[in-house]
Design an enzyme around this catalytic site. Structure first.
Site, short mmCIF file in Angstrom:
data_model
loop_
_atom_site.label_atom_id
_atom_site.label_comp_id
_atom_site.label_asym_id
_atom_site.label_seq_id
_atom_site.Cartn_x
_atom_site.Cartn_y
_atom_site.Cartn_z
N GLU A 174 -5.96 -2.72 -16.02
CA GLU A 174 -4.49 -2.83 -15.99
C GLU A 174 -4.07 -4.27 -15.66
O GLU A 174 -3.19 -4.84 -16.31
CB GLU A 174 -3.90 -1.90 -14.93
CG GLU A 174 -4.07 -0.42 -15.21
CD GLU A 174 -5.33 0.16 -14.57
OE1 GLU A 174 -6.35 -0.56 -14.46
OE2 GLU A 174 -5.29 1.34 -14.18
N LYS A 185 -11.83 5.88 -14.98
CA LYS A 185 -11.82 4.55 -15.62
C LYS A 185 -12.82 4.52 -16.77
O LYS A 185 -12.52 4.00 -17.85
CB LYS A 185 -12.22 3.48 -14.61
CG LYS A 185 -11.20 3.22 -13.51
CD LYS A 185 -11.66 2.01 -12.69
CE LYS A 185 -10.87 1.87 -11.41
NZ LYS A 185 -11.38 0.83 -10.53
N LYS A 225 -9.35 -8.18 -6.77
CA LYS A 225 -10.61 -8.46 -6.06
C LYS A 225 -11.73 -8.63 -7.09
O LYS A 225 -12.49 -9.59 -7.04
CB LYS A 225 -10.92 -7.31 -5.10
CG LYS A 225 -12.23 -7.47 -4.38
CD LYS A 225 -12.53 -6.36 -3.41
CE LYS A 225 -13.95 -6.54 -2.88
NZ LYS A 225 -14.37 -5.46 -1.98
N HIS A 275 16.77 15.07 2.31
CA HIS A 275 17.52 15.68 1.21
C HIS A 275 16.62 15.93 0.01
O HIS A 275 17.11 16.16 -1.10
CB HIS A 275 18.70 14.78 0.84
CG HIS A 275 19.66 14.65 1.99
ND1 HIS A 275 20.68 15.54 2.20
CD2 HIS A 275 19.70 13.79 3.02
CE1 HIS A 275 21.35 15.21 3.30
NE2 HIS A 275 20.76 14.14 3.82
N GLY A 313 -10.47 -3.55 -1.14
CA GLY A 313 -9.20 -3.73 -1.84
C GLY A 313 -8.00 -3.23 -1.04
O GLY A 313 -6.98 -3.91 -0.91
N ARG A 314 -8.12 -2.04 -0.46
CA ARG A 314 -6.96 -1.46 0.24
C ARG A 314 -6.73 -2.08 1.62
O ARG A 314 -5.80 -1.71 2.32
CB ARG A 314 -7.09 0.06 0.30
CG ARG A 314 -8.40 0.60 0.81
CD ARG A 314 -8.55 2.08 0.52
NE ARG A 314 -9.86 2.61 0.87
CZ ARG A 314 -10.92 2.60 0.08
NH1 ARG A 314 -10.82 2.07 -1.13
NH2 ARG A 314 -12.07 3.11 0.47
N GLU A 343 -7.63 7.13 -0.43
CA GLU A 343 -8.77 6.52 -1.12
C GLU A 343 -9.94 6.34 -0.14
O GLU A 343 -11.10 6.31 -0.55
CB GLU A 343 -8.36 5.17 -1.74
CG GLU A 343 -9.32 4.72 -2.82
CD GLU A 343 -8.76 3.58 -3.68
OE1 GLU A 343 -8.18 3.85 -4.75
OE2 GLU A 343 -8.92 2.42 -3.28
O1 F6P Z 1 -8.23 2.29 -7.54
C1 F6P Z 1 -9.49 1.74 -7.46
C2 F6P Z 1 -9.47 0.32 -7.02
O2 F6P Z 1 -10.78 -0.14 -7.06
C3 F6P Z 1 -8.86 0.10 -5.63
O3 F6P Z 1 -9.72 0.37 -4.61
C4 F6P Z 1 -8.42 -1.31 -5.72
O4 F6P Z 1 -7.53 -1.64 -4.71
C5 F6P Z 1 -7.82 -1.33 -7.10
O5 F6P Z 1 -8.69 -0.51 -7.88
C6 F6P Z 1 -7.67 -2.69 -7.73
O6 F6P Z 1 -8.89 -3.37 -7.80
P1 F6P Z 1 -8.96 -4.94 -8.04
O7 F6P Z 1 -8.34 -5.60 -6.88
O8 F6P Z 1 -10.42 -5.24 -8.16
O9 F6P Z 1 -8.22 -5.24 -9.30
#
Ligand code: F6P
Length: 535
Positions: free
Chosen positions: A212, A498, A206, A385, A268-269, A354
């Site tokens: 990452e 972060k 987003k 299990h 995002g979620r 979250e």
């Molecule tokens: O974990 C924090 C967060 O901002 C989430 O809410 C989001 O889904 C994820 O990082 C990834 O963010 P992006 O889609 O901006 O890479």
């Protein structure tokens, strides 16, 4: 208005919670032969039984009164009409618009966003058609047979879970891989499996700034150029982005035509319904992605219009509140009895934890009551299990939400009935327990029972029913967050880690040359760093 915990209805519910301890679930069935029927909702292919809880009509009525007192109907209207209910980020929350028909009007800051949404859907459909037909070719003319989706959190968990859940619907001849962890092992092991010339990378973020994802995408790009011995121009045939931040995607080197946008009113979620769902559409076919959206839309309409006592998300949310705030249960287990839903608990962990794992309300008030539970789960029967011993006999009572599918997903004879017998047996065992001296003589085998669970049954696992299921949980979480007074749509708690990681990474980069330089870090952190990085 008094604070929630001082309101008459909250205090009445606290009293009901204390009273409920004096009557077991089993006794409730003995007193009310119609209990199973009264505490079941059937709606549009979904069957939801919540009779194996300590709720009764009195407590349920008070929970409805609580929702009314907290102006739930007004909150729903505010969300569906595009008000900025995500107050900290000053944004509308309109993932529901993504699954509505084009004729529906969804206004964000005075603008109807339906046309933008459907323009992106149409572009996604065209890409799917081109990839599936072979019109889309790689740099040396090969047909695409592999998708690598790079993203994390909400840009990964939803698409990953849906693709796995619905893999019986997958298009022939297309493989999919998901890379989320910044651990290079994830990317490396994936790249080792694929043919560079027929691989399409989807970069999902987003913000297009998540460390990452950008690191994985950068390494993937480098690998592509080196391995394919291709020119920069070839990137356009192998890299696609899904993002709100078009400029960052262009800066990264993604061709403008390959950017699939969505609006910042999509959290995002909650984004698997947006272009972030492109891997779903590619892997399962666009018509199945559309059916997923339709299922979610059907649940949106149900949530909007069904009366409280028949409303699935509201009921599920109120049961959660009952357990969390009036019975004192801090945990929640999500137990899908379907191998295809194995990633559902992990997906739901993000959506729930979250959103509602917060101790401060939307006005900045530290809250005296519990909010989002600690959520965990696994597919049944595997969970049995692993951690069910704790669920049956530990001092911690964990309400369980069982999810079962009526018709089997496999044609392997005899397995489905065994699977169903287990989910039925578990909810019954949790309820009845085992009393010392009744059926057994050994005290260590005693367990108290009276542990609550609910059972949700889908007629079949299809794109439509999965859409319903996911939207059901999204709205459950919205209802709970609203009643608790939270902003369920921000995530300030994950920001600090972060920021600190960035500082530490800079320090690590320097530490080889300046090992003894004072870092300003605490002694434990400093010692770990010395152990890891000093030669
Ligand atoms: O974990 C924090 C967060 O901002 C989430 O809410 C989001 O889904 C994820 O990082 C990834 O963010 P992006 O889609 O901006 O890479």
């Amino acid at each position: 208005m008094p604070p929630l915990e001082d309101s008459a209805v909250w205090q009445q519910l606290e009293q009901f919670g204390r009273d409920a301890q004096h009557l077991s679930i089993v006794e409730r069935f003995e007193r009310d032969p119609k209990r199973a029927e009264s505490f079941t909702i059937r709606s549009d292919g979904l069957y939801f039984d919540y009779s194996k809880t300590t709720l009764d009509s009195k407590s349920l009525k008070s929970l409805h009164a609580l929702a009314k007192a907290q102006k739930l109907d007004e909150a729903k209207k505010a969300m569906f009409s595009g008000e900025h209910i995500n107050t900290t980020e000053d944004r509308a929350v309109l993932h529901v618009a993504l699954r509505a028909p084009q004729s529906a009007q969804y206004m964000v800051d005075g603008r109807n966003v339906s046309d933008d949404i459907h323009a992106t859907l149409n572009a996604m459909e065209r890409l799917c058609a081109d990839v599936h037909s072979g019109a889309w070719r790689g740099h040396n003319g090969q047909k695409i047979d592999t998708i690598i989706h790079i993203g994390i959190g909400g840009s990964d968990l939803g698409p990953y879970m849906v693709c796995d859940a619905l893999k019986p619907y997958a298009k022939d001849g297309l493989n999919i891989h998901f890379v989320s962890n910044v651990d290079g092992a994830a990317l490396q092991s994936t790249l080792q499996k694929v043919n560079v010339d027929s691989t399409l990378f989807l970069i999902a973020s987003k913000s297009f700034t998540t460390e990452e994802t950008i690191k994985n995408a950068t390494s993937a790009r480098q690998w592509f150029l080196q391995t394919a011995k291709a020119s920069e121009d070839s990137i356009a045939k192998h890299f696609v982005a899904m993002t709100v931040n078009k400029i960052a995607a262009i800066d990264f080197g993604i061709d403008t035509d390959n950017i699939f946008p969505f609006g910042d009113y999509v959290g995002g979620r909650f984004s698997l319904w947006s272009s972030i769902g492109l891997p779903i559409a590619l892997y399962l076919g666009f018509e199945n992605f559309r059916a997923l959206l339709n299922g979610a839309h059907a649940m949106d309409e149900h949530f909007r219009s069904a009366p409280m006592d028949k409303n699935l998300p509201v009921t599920l949310a109120l049961i959660g509140l009952w357990h969390r705030n009036f019975c004192g249960y801090d945990t929640l287990a999500i137990m899908p009895y379907a191998q295809n839903l194995q990633h559902f608990p992990a997906y739901l962990q993000q959506v729930d934890m979250e959103s509602n794992g917060k101790e401060i309300d939307r006005h900045g008030r530290p809250l005296p009551y519990g909010t989002g539970p600690t959520l965990f789960g696994a597919s049944g029967t595997n969970g049995q299990h692993a951690f069910y011993q704790h669920i049956h006999q530990s001092k911690v009572i964990t309400p369980c939400e069982f999810v079962a599918i009526k018709s089997p997903l496999s044609s392997v004879e005899g397995h489905h009935n065994t699977l169903l017998s287990h989910v039925i047996a578990q909810s019954r065992a949790l309820m009845i327990g085992r009393k010392n001296g009744e059926t057994i003589q050994q005290p260590e085998k005693y367990f108290s029972g009276n542990r609550p669970s609910t059972t949700l049954i889908l007629e079949a696992l299809t794109p439509f029913s999965l859409g319903q299921l996911l939207a059901l949980y999204e709205h459950k979480i919205f209802v709970q967050g609203h009643i608790w007074g939270l902003n369920s749509f921000d995530q300030p708690g994950v920001e600090l880690g972060k920021i600190l990681a960035k500082g530490i990474a800079q320090y690590i980069a320097r530490s080889k040359t300046a090992q003894h330089e004072s870092s300003g870090l605490d002694p434990s952190t400093q010692q770990i760093m010395s152990y890891l990085f000093e030669e």
